[in-house]
Design a protein around this motif. Structure first.
Motif, PDB file in Angstrom:
ATOM      1  N   THR A  38      33.676  26.747  27.601  1.00  0.00           N
ATOM      2  CA  THR A  38      33.430  27.904  26.735  1.00  0.00           C
ATOM      3  C   THR A  38      33.472  29.202  27.524  1.00  0.00           C
ATOM      4  O   THR A  38      34.095  30.191  27.106  1.00  0.00           O
ATOM      5  N   THR A  39      32.803  29.212  28.680  1.00  0.00           N
ATOM      6  CA  THR A  39      32.765  30.428  29.495  1.00  0.00           C
ATOM      7  C   THR A  39      34.138  30.764  30.050  1.00  0.00           C
ATOM      8  O   THR A  39      34.534  31.943  30.098  1.00  0.00           O
ATOM      9  N   ALA A  40      34.890  29.745  30.466  1.00  0.00           N
ATOM     10  CA  ALA A  40      36.181  29.974  31.100  1.00  0.00           C
ATOM     11  C   ALA A  40      37.262  30.363  30.105  1.00  0.00           C
ATOM     12  O   ALA A  40      38.134  31.184  30.419  1.00  0.00           O
ATOM     13  N   LEU A  41      37.234  29.783  28.909  1.00  0.00           N
ATOM     14  CA  LEU A  41      38.346  29.965  27.970  1.00  0.00           C
ATOM     15  C   LEU A  41      38.017  30.877  26.795  1.00  0.00           C
ATOM     16  O   LEU A  41      38.929  31.318  26.084  1.00  0.00           O
ATOM     17  N   GLY A  42      36.729  31.150  26.577  1.00  0.00           N
ATOM     18  CA  GLY A  42      36.336  31.936  25.412  1.00  0.00           C
ATOM     19  C   GLY A  42      36.948  33.323  25.378  1.00  0.00           C
ATOM     20  O   GLY A  42      37.468  33.766  24.346  1.00  0.00           O
ATOM     21  N   GLY A  43      36.913  34.031  26.512  1.00  0.00           N
ATOM     22  CA  GLY A  43      37.463  35.382  26.550  1.00  0.00           C
ATOM     23  C   GLY A  43      38.958  35.403  26.300  1.00  0.00           C
ATOM     24  O   GLY A  43      39.479  36.280  25.601  1.00  0.00           O
TER      25      GLY A  43
END
Length: 203
Positions: A38-43
């Motif tokens: 989530t943190t790596a791909l969310g942005g």
């Protein structure tokens, strides 16, 4: 090719940030990997939605998913050592922020967005994954707190846009923008710099 490499490095940094935050929150292995993804791909997903790229590039490019997953699993394996390193979470988050902001801004410019829109898309790409991470951990997103976070991201985006307007070489501009974001973020933490807040109403 440069954007691809920058985004891979940013994914590693943000995945590590999400995984370490999950370790500190005492999540299980599944939760740690989910938070890393989530943190790596969310942005990047938010960026592509804003740019009208469907399906988002991060969901179509398997190395992104693989790298984020492997980073999360590494954090699971070494969590006894990593859990004691508070600064490792902050540094990983700052590096991911810098790399994603510059990559997101360059991607927006490649889609021929005007300068101000490219800055906003780049900033959103940088802060989006971290905001989703904090929400999943039931925390107020870091970007909404007093700490200098979004302003550092915006500064890096402005550097990339100015470099493109002046037709400067892409690699040095990207590097300078990323370093500026990381430096501002870590300095803000070290020196306890905060954005202004509203005054409390009188009792």
């Amino acid at each position: 090719m440069l954007l691809f490499v920058v985004q891979l490095v940013g994914i590693v940094a943000f995945a590590a940030s999400g995984a370490l935050a999950a370790v500190r929150a005492r999540l299980d292995v599944f939760g740690i990997v989910v938070l890393a993804l989530t943190t790596a791909l969310g942005g990047g997903i938010i960026r592509d939605v804003l740019l009208g790229v469907h399906p988002p590039e991060t969901l179509r490019t398997w190395p992104y998913l693989l790298v984020a997953t492997v980073t999360g699993l590494i954090a699971v394996w070494f969590h006894p050592q990593l859990a004691r390193l508070r600064w490792s979470v902050l540094v990983a988050d700052a590096v991911g922020l810098g790399l994603f902001v510059t990559a997101g801004t360059a991607t927006a410019l490649a889609h021929e967005l005007p300068a101000y829109s490219a800055c906003l898309v780049g900033m959103t790409a940088g802060i989006g994954g971290g905001a989703m991470r904090d929400i999943l951990l039931r925390q107020i997103p870091l970007v909404l707190r007093r700490e200098i976070y979004a302003l550092a991201a915006l500064a890096g985006a402005v550097v990339v846009v100015c470099g493109a307007e002046l037709r400067l070489p892409e690699v040095p501009v990207t590097l300078v923008g990323s370093v500026l974001v990381v430096a501002l973020r870590l300095l803000a933490i070290w020196r306890n710099w905060n954005a202004p807040t509203a005054r409390r109403p009188p009792p």
